[in-house]
Scaffold this motif. Sequence first.
Motif, short mmCIF file in Angstrom:
data_model
loop_
_atom_site.label_atom_id
_atom_site.label_comp_id
_atom_site.label_asym_id
_atom_site.label_seq_id
_atom_site.Cartn_x
_atom_site.Cartn_y
_atom_site.Cartn_z
N GLU A 53 0.86 -1.18 0.00
CA GLU A 53 0.00 0.00 0.00
C GLU A 53 0.90 1.22 0.00
N ARG A 54 0.77 2.05 -1.02
CA ARG A 54 1.57 3.27 -1.04
C ARG A 54 0.89 4.32 -0.17
N PHE A 55 1.66 4.93 0.74
CA PHE A 55 1.13 5.97 1.61
C PHE A 55 1.72 7.30 1.18
N SER A 56 0.87 8.21 0.80
CA SER A 56 1.35 9.50 0.30
C SER A 56 1.85 10.37 1.44
N TYR A 93 8.09 10.47 3.47
CA TYR A 93 8.45 9.97 2.14
C TYR A 93 8.59 8.46 2.20
N THR A 94 8.57 7.83 1.02
CA THR A 94 8.76 6.38 0.89
C THR A 94 9.80 6.14 -0.18
N ILE A 95 10.77 5.28 0.12
CA ILE A 95 11.82 4.99 -0.85
C ILE A 95 12.00 3.49 -0.99
N LEU A 96 12.49 3.06 -2.15
CA LEU A 96 12.80 1.67 -2.39
C LEU A 96 14.21 1.40 -1.91
N VAL A 118 8.91 3.15 4.41
CA VAL A 118 8.21 4.40 4.72
C VAL A 118 8.96 5.10 5.85
N HIS A 119 9.07 6.43 5.75
CA HIS A 119 9.72 7.22 6.80
C HIS A 119 8.68 8.19 7.35
N SER A 120 8.39 8.03 8.64
CA SER A 120 7.33 8.80 9.27
C SER A 120 7.87 9.57 10.46
#
Length: 886
Positions: free
Chosen positions: A54-57, A77-80, A87-89
Amino acid sequence: MGRRKAGPISPLKSASKAAPPSMEQLMFRALEEPAETDFLSGQNDEDALAEMNERFSAGTLVEIRRSNIRAIGIVLYTILSEGVWKVHSLTSRGEVWAHLEQDVQFQIPNFVSRELAEDCGMQDGATTEAELNARVAIMKRVRDFEKRFEYDLHTVQEKARAIDFYNKVCHPDSTTWVDITVPEVAKKLIEGRRDFTPVELFAVQSYLMDHGYHYVVDSRRFLQTQRFWVRPRSEIETIKTVHQMCLSNDPAVDAFAEKTRELVFASRKRAVESWHEPPSRHPLSSVQFTEKDKAILRLLVMSLRARRLLQADPFISPVAHILKKVGVYDAESYGEHLVVVLLMEMGVLAPWQEIITREELQVDQLERDTLTFSPSGQTPLIPQAVGEEDFYSRDIVDPIRHDFGDLAVYVIDDWGAEELDDGVSVERDSSNPDHIWLHVHIADPTVLLPPTHRLARDAFRLAESRYLLDRTVPMLPRNSFHEFSLGHAPGQPDKVLTFSAKIDAAGDIVDYKVRPAVIRNVRTVKYAQVDALLGVEPLRAEYPFHRERKTVERPLELSSFDPSAVENFRLLQQTTNRLVESRTRKNAITITFPTLNLELKPRPLPSDLLGDHRLEPSAFRGFPELVYGVANSVEVGGRLLVSECMKAAGRVASLFFRDRGIPALRRSVGPLHSELVGGVEALLAERQPDSVVDYYAPLRHQVRAPSGRYLTTPGPHSLLGIPQGEGYMKVTSPLRRFGDILAHWQIKHALLAEAGEKASPILFSEDWLARFGSELELRELEVKRLIRWQIEYWAHLYLLRWLNDPAAGQREHDPLRNLTAHVLGLPAVNYATKDYICKVYLPDLGLRGRIVGIPSGSQIQTGDTLDVKVKEVKLGTRPLLDLVLR
């Protein structure tokens, strides 16, 4: 950064120098579960189906949870990274937590603007004043949310306590589980309204999560389902009873440990004596279990059920206490792998009894009927007189069936195949000899089965047949549907649904037809015969532990193939080669890798050779015959021919629905991703002409495939090289996959509407199909995981027996002494042990493993080849193979 005028001190004033991680964050990291590696998990499906992502914007509020460690944060942001989306929160404490998408259990999209989240930067600490200000603003918003959440949570807890909520929702039968969703609980605990704020729903969810004794989170895509299982009263009583026994040092625990030691030592002696005997089970009357003993056994078995690490585990403490009391295992940790071994050595489980798929170890769950057949209007598929126990009394599409006459239909499969549900024919186009008609004939169980039948609902619950190592669980009962296996009655016609594609010289589909049909000339052929006819050398399995084993060669009897049959197979080969070349030009990619190929005898494994469901110990001797093979997953010869024909049928089905404007469930895989600039292009450049590339190549180029999804529109399938607008469906296995049956019903309904029936061609609305596809996706994913985990369990069990063999010291050949591992990702800190671990693949074993105890500073890179040896084999619902460098 310039000096600021006097004012309130920012809680992040020194954030530019990122503080050490908090204890809470370190504990969270220590609980990380391994993410799937897509290319190595989709072994039996062209989708590379793995954990649904699930991609989280940026700007989404999320709850991050592992066990009882949780945090609320805002996605920055989210990175591969290393093949996994991270995910970085930003949490309310000002820390940036890196976590997996599967760690998110609650979300509120657009909680803050994307711009504000992006203004926070991409470092652990703020590096500019603008980043600092953005983080302060977000933290204030999150803290306000937390205050409201704490208030609502207190209200929910008080209400639940006042009405004795558990006893209102548990099943009346003390042994049965029942499911409930967060919105349903909200209606019971927040009275007077049917609509709830996001924070109220989060409070309800948190209440359920925090009461893991009573409510167990559903492990299948909880973020979408919001489902919990209500634990039965009998289980709660067992957990409480054994907990109290452990806390109070009840002498009954010591008595149980003494009995257990006697059983274990006797079991070990029998195992050595009967190492090469066939499996057998004998009554054991020397030990009698008391009610407290049985409570301990029930708790041990309950602790083995597969579950996600989202709630505090009520079994950890009592299980560790009991294992230590028994005192026959010297281990660094007391987990489920030791519980499995203990129950086997006690004789409660058979030494060959896997714990993943066996019904006697599953919870007795009462699942609501989620399949409600909901046609969008009148349909000839449901005659008025048909009830839930009624089959069709006639073939409803008989008037429009096409008769293929004497056209040869080749049903190609393995020796001993259980369900023959597809056959292929080929003929040149009469108007253009360069064009070839490929006909794919699919068994038609919907001749008998209407959507309203009870067996249709049962088939949906199963989703598909389960081809397990020790047995097969068919989706449709064999006694009713064996007659639809193609060629089951030689000389008799077979009714089929046929997908025909006209293929041009470039390998493109330029025309198609979909027709109910009758075939009269079925010829059953084995893959090995097709390989011999085509002059293709088949790929043979390797047997690392059985050097003397040779593949059993069966007589091929090629003399029975007349010249016309040989010509047909040559034409089929030419056609499928065209199709492969066309897809390869459209960037199809086939990842090949060594996979497990185990054989078990006897199969099916008799139930009387398994442990007693009453948890009474037995004396087991011997072991089933288990052969450990490793085969390359690439398809050649007859297997490639059949596989490509089935793909063509799936493409034709999608075109059929597209051109009629009918929504249908397509399988879609989005574009490949790489962490390296040009990584995808470099990977595609390494493909062979048939699109094949070794699994090592995606590792080197750090390329990852997204998970396959069901769409109601013709989306792209990047792995198959199928573009947007064409689409691909699963329609070729209705005897073993429910989604294929559903598509067959849709096709028949549309064709009957075209033939003059008073009905819309659309059987199901797009909205209904989307909901149905989401549920089917969950069920299919669960089946694939069970099958993969079961075969891996048996492989680990084989390795454990190999290591424990009494004659191990006399071997001249031992493949475990010279293992080579391919590194799947960079070493990561094991926060539980403070050293480093590294995920690897062992091509000689067809297994994944992990190297443990890697010293700090080791220069190990993704794609490296390392020499390793086995440290420990751990059984359980998710077996582990721990390795060390040598």
